[in-house]
Design a protein around this motif. Structure first.
Motif, mmCIF file in Angstrom:
data_model
loop_
_atom_site.group_PDB
_atom_site.id
_atom_site.type_symbol
_atom_site.label_atom_id
_atom_site.label_comp_id
_atom_site.label_asym_id
_atom_site.label_seq_id
_atom_site.Cartn_x
_atom_site.Cartn_y
_atom_site.Cartn_z
ATOM 1 N N THR A 122 -0.532 4.792 -0.663
ATOM 2 C CA THR A 122 -1.798 4.829 0.308
ATOM 3 C C THR A 122 -1.151 4.606 1.531
ATOM 4 O OG1 THR A 122 -3.246 3.833 -1.540
ATOM 5 C CG2 THR A 122 -3.836 3.500 0.626
ATOM 6 N N LEU B 57 0.842 -1.194 -0.040
ATOM 7 C CA LEU B 57 -0.068 -0.011 -0.074
ATOM 8 C C LEU B 57 0.936 1.155 -0.031
ATOM 9 C CD1 LEU B 57 -2.840 -1.060 2.744
ATOM 10 C CD2 LEU B 57 -3.082 -0.405 0.239
ATOM 11 N N SER C 98 -5.857 -0.084 -2.450
ATOM 12 C CA SER C 98 -5.446 1.370 -2.565
ATOM 13 C C SER C 98 -6.282 1.957 -3.556
ATOM 14 C CB SER C 98 -4.050 1.106 -3.538
ATOM 15 O OG SER C 98 -4.095 0.736 -4.670
ATOM 16 N N ALA D 233 -3.550 -5.734 -1.671
ATOM 17 C CA ALA D 233 -3.087 -4.279 -1.374
ATOM 18 C C ALA D 233 -3.431 -3.513 -2.693
ATOM 19 C CB ALA D 233 -1.465 -4.169 -1.078
#
Length: 325
Positions: free
Chosen positions: A55, A50, A273, A269
């Motif tokens: 993110t 991430l 995101s 992930a």
């Protein structure tokens, strides 16, 4: 649209060690070279990816007292300030996971420690911590196996409480934990074939069976999961739920594949995101997840990849709508 906060939960983390041992064979003395050593666990891997994708996230869960500093330092460095570490310590040592790579035979051998044994007060503390973090506007991803001492029923109670407090609950966990969650309402479940079969109680040997099992598990098919993401290995993944029933994959030359360890974490992930910014953008989320997973497969370490590979695979990912019978 305000960004949704992402919290990853790793209850059984690990220190991953990768050794290169040419001519490795069981029962013999073999020289090896360590080529990687890093904090891991599925939720930790998800947060690391991430961060690579820009993110922010909170990492929480449990960790051995002596390894806390290692995890904090690594996440601060790898996350470039995008990861907040809120792991709780236990009075035990974090497990080691060892991968032995044989470049001569082109094989990988994985040795997995079962993890530390948690005490009842550890379960109470992490339950309280997650209760404080769970609220509307939070995606809470429960990732990985349960440590010894944490009963699946207690895990299910923690998940249920977080859901009832308003968090969008995501699960990517072990079969024992999934069995305890059967019948529980979940926002998203990422499952491989065996896990999907456990939760849906249907066969998943073919693509058609996987799609039907995913539909049966989904709210639209009379089940309890809003979004089912079923992984298909090299054949990509399927999403069943609001936002479109989709199948996606990335075509890549087999010679580029180095290791599939951590691909599922990178898939999750990549999807989170996108969803953290737009919880209805499932086509974009699938594309990003598939690109991240494929980029991960081109590296030796779980949750690490070359951003240039991500950009390449994002452009060539194929998505198609799955017809409803």
């Amino acid at each position: 649209m305000p960004e949704i906060r992402v919290v990853t939960v790793t209850l059984n983390p690990a220190v991953d060690r990768v050794l290169e041992a040419p001519g490795f064979a069981v029962g013999r003395h073999v020289k090896a070279k360590r080529i990687a050593l890093y904090p891991a666990g599925k939720g930790v891997n998800v947060s690391r990816v991430l961060a690579t994708l820009g993110t922010r996230s909170v990492v929480t869960g449990l960790v051995g007292k002596n390894e806390l500093g290692m995890f904090e330092e690594h996440l601060e460095r790898a996350g470039e300030g995008r990861i907040v570490c809120q792991l709780l310590i236990v009075r035990a040592r974090t497990r080691d996971n060892t991968t032995i790579v044989d470049p001569v035979e082109d094989t990988e051998t994985h040795v997995r420690d079962e993890g530390f044994h948690v005490q009842p007060d550890d379960v109470t503390r992490i339950g309280s911590k997650l209760g404080m973090l769970a609220r509307p506007g939070v995606m809470m991803a429960f990732c990985g196996s349960l440590p010894p001492g944490l009963e699946p029923s207690a895990f299910a109670a923690i998940v249920r409480r977080c859901r009832d407090l308003g968090a969008k609950v995501v699960v990517d966990t072990s079969r024992e934990a999934l069995e305890a969650l059967r019948g529980e309402r979940l926002w998203m479940a990422k499952l491989n074939a065996a896990e999907l079969e456990t939760l849906a109680q249907r066969p998943t040997e073919t693509l058609e069976q996987t799609i039907e099992a995913s539909r049966a598990l989904s709210v639209h098919g009379g089940g309890v999961v809003d979004h089912v993401v079923a992984t298909l290995g090299a054949d990509g993944a399927v999403h069943i739920g609001e936002g479109g029933d989709l199948r996606g994959w990335v075509s890549v030359h087999p010679g580029r594949i180095v290791s599939t360890v951590g691909c599922g974490d990178s898939l999750l992930a990549g999807m989170l995101s996108i969803l953290a910014r737009d919880a209805k953008a499932w086509e974009r989320a699938m594309r990003e997840g598939l690109a991240a997973a494929t980029a991960n497969a081109c590296t030796r370490e779980a949750g690490f990849f070359d951003p240039n590979d991500l950009y390449e695979f994002r452009d060539v990912a194929t998505l198609e709508h799955v017809d409803k019978d």
